[in-house]
Design an enzyme around this catalytic site. Structure first.
Site, PDB file in Angstrom:
ATOM      1  N   GLU A   1      -2.664   9.278   7.655  1.00 42.52           N
ATOM      2  CA  GLU A   1      -1.193   9.177   7.653  1.00 42.52           C
ATOM      3  C   GLU A   1      -0.596  10.055   8.758  1.00 42.52           C
ATOM      4  O   GLU A   1       0.470   9.754   9.287  1.00 42.52           O
ATOM      5  CB  GLU A   1      -0.623   9.576   6.285  1.00 42.52           C
ATOM      6  CG  GLU A   1      -0.874   8.549   5.180  1.00 42.52           C
ATOM      7  CD  GLU A   1      -0.041   7.260   5.338  1.00 42.52           C
ATOM      8  OE1 GLU A   1       1.163   7.345   5.574  1.00 42.52           O
ATOM      9  OE2 GLU A   1      -0.648   6.164   5.226  1.00 42.52           O
TER      10      GLU A   1
ATOM     11  N   CYS B   1     -11.081   2.816  -0.457  1.00 37.40           N
ATOM     12  CA  CYS B   1      -9.684   3.134  -0.159  1.00 37.40           C
ATOM     13  C   CYS B   1      -9.356   2.375   1.112  1.00 37.40           C
ATOM     14  O   CYS B   1     -10.130   2.418   2.080  1.00 37.40           O
ATOM     15  CB  CYS B   1      -9.503   4.633   0.057  1.00 37.40           C
ATOM     16  SG  CYS B   1      -7.883   5.061   0.737  1.00 37.40           S
ATOM     17  N   THR B   2      -8.237   1.675   1.104  1.00 33.05           N
ATOM     18  CA  THR B   2      -7.953   0.787   2.233  1.00 33.05           C
ATOM     19  C   THR B   2      -7.601   1.547   3.513  1.00 33.05           C
ATOM     20  O   THR B   2      -7.564   0.957   4.587  1.00 33.05           O
ATOM     21  CB  THR B   2      -6.826  -0.198   1.875  1.00 33.05           C
ATOM     22  OG1 THR B   2      -5.683   0.547   1.411  1.00 33.05           O
ATOM     23  CG2 THR B   2      -7.278  -1.149   0.797  1.00 33.05           C
ATOM     24  N   HIS B   3      -7.340   2.832   3.404  1.00 33.10           N
ATOM     25  CA  HIS B   3      -7.151   3.634   4.624  1.00 33.10           C
ATOM     26  C   HIS B   3      -8.479   3.869   5.356  1.00 33.10           C
ATOM     27  O   HIS B   3      -8.492   4.064   6.576  1.00 33.10           O
ATOM     28  CB  HIS B   3      -6.585   5.021   4.277  1.00 33.10           C
ATOM     29  CG  HIS B   3      -5.111   5.058   4.018  1.00 33.10           C
ATOM     30  ND1 HIS B   3      -4.537   4.500   2.904  1.00 33.10           N
ATOM     31  CD2 HIS B   3      -4.088   5.626   4.721  1.00 33.10           C
ATOM     32  CE1 HIS B   3      -3.226   4.726   2.927  1.00 33.10           C
ATOM     33  NE2 HIS B   3      -2.931   5.410   4.028  1.00 33.10           N
TER      34      HIS B   3
ATOM     35  N   CYS C   1      -4.277  -1.502  -2.152  1.00 38.88           N
ATOM     36  CA  CYS C   1      -4.422  -0.069  -2.381  1.00 38.88           C
ATOM     37  C   CYS C   1      -5.325   0.080  -3.610  1.00 38.88           C
ATOM     38  O   CYS C   1      -5.000  -0.447  -4.687  1.00 38.88           O
ATOM     39  CB  CYS C   1      -3.045   0.530  -2.647  1.00 38.88           C
ATOM     40  SG  CYS C   1      -3.082   2.255  -3.150  1.00 38.88           S
ATOM     41  N   ASN C   2      -6.443   0.747  -3.424  1.00 30.10           N
ATOM     42  CA  ASN C   2      -7.381   0.915  -4.551  1.00 30.10           C
ATOM     43  C   ASN C   2      -6.787   1.790  -5.646  1.00 30.10           C
ATOM     44  O   ASN C   2      -7.011   1.566  -6.833  1.00 30.10           O
ATOM     45  CB  ASN C   2      -8.674   1.545  -4.057  1.00 30.10           C
ATOM     46  CG  ASN C   2      -9.460   0.593  -3.187  1.00 30.10           C
ATOM     47  OD1 ASN C   2     -10.311  -0.124  -3.670  1.00 30.10           O
ATOM     48  ND2 ASN C   2      -9.163   0.557  -1.905  1.00 30.10           N
ATOM     49  N   THR C   3      -6.027   2.800  -5.235  1.00 33.43           N
ATOM     50  CA  THR C   3      -5.466   3.724  -6.218  1.00 33.43           C
ATOM     51  C   THR C   3      -4.487   2.970  -7.130  1.00 33.43           C
ATOM     52  O   THR C   3      -4.520   3.117  -8.354  1.00 33.43           O
ATOM     53  CB  THR C   3      -4.757   4.886  -5.489  1.00 33.43           C
ATOM     54  OG1 THR C   3      -5.643   5.376  -4.476  1.00 33.43           O
ATOM     55  CG2 THR C   3      -4.415   6.001  -6.436  1.00 33.43           C
TER      56      THR C   3
ATOM     57  N   ASP D   1       0.864  -1.186   0.000  1.00 32.84           N
ATOM     58  CA  ASP D   1       0.000   0.000   0.000  1.00 32.84           C
ATOM     59  C   ASP D   1       0.897   1.232   0.000  1.00 32.84           C
ATOM     60  O   ASP D   1       2.084   1.159   0.330  1.00 32.84           O
ATOM     61  CB  ASP D   1      -0.910   0.020   1.237  1.00 32.84           C
ATOM     62  CG  ASP D   1      -1.842   1.235   1.244  1.00 32.84           C
ATOM     63  OD1 ASP D   1      -2.445   1.525   0.194  1.00 32.84           O
ATOM     64  OD2 ASP D   1      -1.945   1.910   2.276  1.00 32.84           O
ATOM     65  N   SER D   2       0.295   2.368  -0.346  1.00 32.13           N
ATOM     66  CA  SER D   2       1.048   3.625  -0.297  1.00 32.13           C
ATOM     67  C   SER D   2       1.456   3.960   1.143  1.00 32.13           C
ATOM     68  O   SER D   2       2.404   4.715   1.343  1.00 32.13           O
ATOM     69  CB  SER D   2       0.180   4.760  -0.843  1.00 32.13           C
ATOM     70  OG  SER D   2      -0.985   4.885  -0.059  1.00 32.13           O
TER      71      SER D   2
ATOM     72  N   TYR E   1      -0.834   8.572  -2.572  1.00 31.70           N
ATOM     73  CA  TYR E   1      -0.779   8.342  -4.014  1.00 31.70           C
ATOM     74  C   TYR E   1      -1.993   8.963  -4.712  1.00 31.70           C
ATOM     75  O   TYR E   1      -1.949   9.254  -5.899  1.00 31.70           O
ATOM     76  CB  TYR E   1      -0.815   6.834  -4.308  1.00 31.70           C
ATOM     77  CG  TYR E   1       0.487   6.083  -4.201  1.00 31.70           C
ATOM     78  CD1 TYR E   1       1.599   6.617  -3.542  1.00 31.70           C
ATOM     79  CD2 TYR E   1       0.615   4.813  -4.763  1.00 31.70           C
ATOM     80  CE1 TYR E   1       2.785   5.893  -3.449  1.00 31.70           C
ATOM     81  CE2 TYR E   1       1.798   4.090  -4.681  1.00 31.70           C
ATOM     82  CZ  TYR E   1       2.876   4.627  -4.012  1.00 31.70           C
ATOM     83  OH  TYR E   1       4.044   3.911  -3.931  1.00 31.70           O
ATOM     84  N   GLY E   2      -3.089   9.082  -3.951  1.00 31.70           N
ATOM     85  CA  GLY E   2      -4.394   9.385  -4.541  1.00 31.70           C
ATOM     86  C   GLY E   2      -4.483  10.667  -5.343  1.00 31.70           C
ATOM     87  O   GLY E   2      -5.367  10.820  -6.185  1.00 31.70           O
TER      88      GLY E   2
HETATM   89  N1  DGL Z   1      -4.869   3.028   0.626  1.00 33.59           N
HETATM   90  C1  DGL Z   1      -4.790   3.678  -0.646  1.00 33.59           C
HETATM   91  C2  DGL Z   1      -6.032   3.333  -1.477  1.00 33.59           C
HETATM   92  O1  DGL Z   1      -6.635   2.377  -1.228  1.00 33.59           O
HETATM   93  C3  DGL Z   1      -4.570   5.122  -0.394  1.00 33.59           C
HETATM   94  C4  DGL Z   1      -4.110   5.858  -1.564  1.00 33.59           C
HETATM   95  C5  DGL Z   1      -3.352   7.108  -1.264  1.00 33.59           C
HETATM   96  O2  DGL Z   1      -2.201   6.994  -0.850  1.00 33.59           O
HETATM   97  O3  DGL Z   1      -3.892   8.176  -1.517  1.00 33.59           O
HETATM   98  O4  DGL Z   1      -6.418   3.989  -2.381  1.00 33.59           O
END
Ligand code: DGL
Length: 280
Positions: free
Chosen positions: A152, A186-188, A69-71, A6-7, A38-39
């Site tokens: 974060e 988003c996994t966050h 990570c979805n992104t 993940d990011s 990353y988003g």
């Molecule tokens: N957990 C990432 C996701 O699922 C976060 C992406 C990010 O860093 O913005 O999209």
């Protein structure tokens, strides 16, 4: 060994479920915290960073990698699968497809809300994949650019986070008050789930124009874990190569400070962990 990428910290919400469902594997978690979020980044940059992480995890001995990570799943997965890896040596899986598969059986109104990063929203991946499941679904997306930075920064439990939780949910439900199912895309975001659920239940009892019947919130952890179990049953050769003999080990890597990651991840996971710093 199974790699989970993940990011930043978000993939821990997936890893937590995977390791409980599948204790017979070792895991290597990599958070690219130094370059999160990353988003808000461009397609090319997300692809480049994700490929670096995939190559790193492969070099460390992972033959199966979950882009938790979805992104990255939206912007890099397909290109990596088609151009960058040899499927005889490495498989890379994402989190969007398994998530959309459970949606049709969860909704009564067929109106779906998707909360995600600006990158995932712009990719339209959820809209495309949901309509493949059921072309009659009505999908409304809402970008939540402040949520990942709040998490974060460890501010997701603060009073200040309430403002942005209410803001994005109100915007989403004002655009479509018929929504009865919201995907945390988003996994966050599961780290904000208590605040999300609290706000949704507060409006369902109010006279607000977006007052609603029960809205179900879909988090991805157990869905991805179930889907991975199914995948490993269907691919016994990959399962066999990833398997371990003894006790499960989970190793945590971060591109940020190992101390900072260890402290935050220990809170998110409710157990003490020690991370190691790496450069990508
Ligand atoms: N957990 C990432 C996701 O699922 C976060 C992406 C990010 O860093 O913005 O999209």
């Amino acid at each position: 060994m199974i790699g989970v990428f993940d990011s930043g910290y978000g993939g821990l919400t997936i890893l937590n479920h995977i390791r409980q469902h599948l204790p017979q594997y070792n895991y290597l978690y990599l958070g690219d915290n130094a370059r999160a979020p990353y988003g808000t980044r461009s397609f090319d940059v997300i692809y480049e960073y994700t490929l670096q992480a995939v190559n790193y995890l492969h070099e460390q001995g992972c033959n199966l990698i979950i882009l938790a990570c979805n992104t990255a799943s939206a912007k890099a997965l397909r290109t990596i699968q088609q151009h960058d890896i040899n499927p005889d040596e490495l498989r890379v899986l994402g989190v969007i497809r398994p998530t959309v598969e459970v949606v049709p059986q969860r909704t009564l109104t067929k109106h779906i809300g998707v909360l995600a990063t600006p990158g995932t929203v712009a990719s339209e991946s959820y809209v495309i994949e949901l309509l493949k499941q059921d072309p009659t679904l009505v999908v409304t997306q809402q970008a939540c650019p402040m949520w990942v930075p709040l998490i974060e920064a460890g501010e997701h439990l603060s009073e200040g986070a309430n403002y942005f939780v209410e803001k994005y949910l109100t915007e989403l439900l004002t655009r479509d008050p018929m929504i009865d199912t919201i995907i945390l895309g988003c996994t966050h975001y599961p780290l904000l789930q208590p605040k999300i659920e609290a706000f949704l239940s507060s409006i369902s009892h109010s006279q607000s124009p977006i007052a609603n019947r029960h809205i179900s919130v879909i988090a991805q952890g157990h869905i991805v874990a179930d889907s991975l179990m199914d995948y490993l049953l269907r691919h016994p050769d990959i399962a066999e190569r990833a398997k371990i003999g003894g006790k499960q080990t989970v190793t945590y890597l971060t591109t940020e400070s190992a101390t900072k990651f260890s402290e935050s991840a220990s809170i998110f996971l409710s157990e003490p962990i020690t991370a190691h710093h790496i450069e990508l």
